[in-house]
Motif scaffolding. Structure first.
Motif, short mmCIF file in Angstrom:
data_model
loop_
_atom_site.label_atom_id
_atom_site.label_comp_id
_atom_site.label_asym_id
_atom_site.label_seq_id
_atom_site.Cartn_x
_atom_site.Cartn_y
_atom_site.Cartn_z
N ALA A 137 0.85 -1.19 0.00
CA ALA A 137 0.00 0.00 0.00
C ALA A 137 0.88 1.24 0.00
O ALA A 137 1.92 1.28 0.64
CB ALA A 137 -0.91 0.01 1.22
N LEU A 138 0.45 2.24 -0.74
CA LEU A 138 1.08 3.56 -0.71
C LEU A 138 0.10 4.50 -0.04
O LEU A 138 -1.05 4.62 -0.48
CB LEU A 138 1.39 4.05 -2.12
CG LEU A 138 1.86 5.51 -2.23
CD1 LEU A 138 3.20 5.68 -1.51
CD2 LEU A 138 1.97 5.92 -3.68
N LEU A 180 4.93 10.67 -8.50
CA LEU A 180 3.97 9.58 -8.37
C LEU A 180 2.61 9.96 -8.95
O LEU A 180 1.96 9.16 -9.61
CB LEU A 180 3.80 9.18 -6.91
CG LEU A 180 4.98 8.48 -6.26
CD1 LEU A 180 4.72 8.28 -4.78
CD2 LEU A 180 5.25 7.15 -6.94
N GLU A 237 1.34 7.88 -14.15
CA GLU A 237 0.39 6.84 -13.74
C GLU A 237 0.94 5.42 -13.85
O GLU A 237 0.33 4.49 -13.35
CB GLU A 237 -0.88 6.97 -14.56
CG GLU A 237 -1.62 8.26 -14.27
CD GLU A 237 -2.90 8.38 -15.06
OE1 GLU A 237 -3.33 7.39 -15.68
OE2 GLU A 237 -3.48 9.48 -15.06
N TRP A 274 3.25 4.09 -12.25
CA TRP A 274 3.62 3.58 -10.93
C TRP A 274 2.47 2.91 -10.22
O TRP A 274 2.67 2.11 -9.32
CB TRP A 274 4.19 4.70 -10.06
CG TRP A 274 3.17 5.76 -9.77
CD1 TRP A 274 2.92 6.86 -10.52
CD2 TRP A 274 2.25 5.80 -8.70
NE1 TRP A 274 1.90 7.59 -9.98
CE2 TRP A 274 1.46 6.96 -8.85
CE3 TRP A 274 1.99 4.97 -7.61
CZ2 TRP A 274 0.45 7.31 -7.96
CZ3 TRP A 274 0.99 5.33 -6.73
CH2 TRP A 274 0.24 6.48 -6.91
N VAL A 275 1.25 3.23 -10.59
CA VAL A 275 0.07 2.71 -9.90
C VAL A 275 0.06 1.19 -9.85
O VAL A 275 -0.31 0.59 -8.85
CB VAL A 275 -1.23 3.25 -10.55
CG1 VAL A 275 -2.45 2.60 -9.93
CG2 VAL A 275 -1.30 4.75 -10.41
N TRP A 335 1.41 -0.89 -6.80
CA TRP A 335 0.76 -0.90 -5.49
C TRP A 335 -0.59 -1.61 -5.57
O TRP A 335 -1.31 -1.48 -6.54
CB TRP A 335 0.55 0.53 -4.99
CG TRP A 335 1.82 1.30 -4.95
CD1 TRP A 335 2.31 2.13 -5.92
CD2 TRP A 335 2.80 1.29 -3.92
NE1 TRP A 335 3.52 2.64 -5.54
CE2 TRP A 335 3.85 2.14 -4.31
CE3 TRP A 335 2.89 0.64 -2.69
CZ2 TRP A 335 4.97 2.36 -3.52
CZ3 TRP A 335 4.00 0.87 -1.91
CH2 TRP A 335 5.03 1.72 -2.32
N VAL A 340 -3.72 2.41 -3.07
CA VAL A 340 -3.17 3.76 -2.98
C VAL A 340 -4.20 4.63 -2.27
O VAL A 340 -5.37 4.66 -2.65
CB VAL A 340 -2.87 4.35 -4.38
CG1 VAL A 340 -2.37 5.78 -4.26
CG2 VAL A 340 -1.86 3.48 -5.12
N ALA A 376 -4.67 8.62 -0.46
CA ALA A 376 -4.16 9.96 -0.14
C ALA A 376 -5.18 10.61 0.78
O ALA A 376 -6.39 10.54 0.53
CB ALA A 376 -3.98 10.78 -1.41
#
Length: 72
Positions: free
Chosen positions: A7-8, A39, A43, A45-46, A49, A52, A54
């Motif tokens: 998880a980010l 990040l 996109e 990088w998604v 994980w 994600v 925020a």
């Protein structure tokens, strides 16, 4: 979250935590911004994980009797 998953979590990024003018500035706070922006802008990088998240915290403070004479 199940074992082996990633998880980010980007927590509460806001100007108040950034030097030089933030009222709650974290000394190296600005150093995180390029990484977070990368990040968000890229996109690809998604897929790295499984989750994600925020967050943004908003606080409202009500001052009762502010400016009123007090006999305490």
């Amino acid at each position: 979250m199940p074992a082996g998953k990633k998880a980010l979590i980007i927590v509460d990024v806001q100007n108040d935590f950034l030097p030089p003018d933030g009222s709650l500035a974290v000394p190296q706070g600005r150093e995180t911004l390029p990484h977070i922006c990368k990040l968000i802008e890229d996109e690809s990088w998604v897929k790295e994980w499984d989750l994600v998240v925020a967050t943004q915290v908003s606080c409202f403070i009500m001052l009762l009797g502010a400016g009123a004479d007090s006999k305490s």
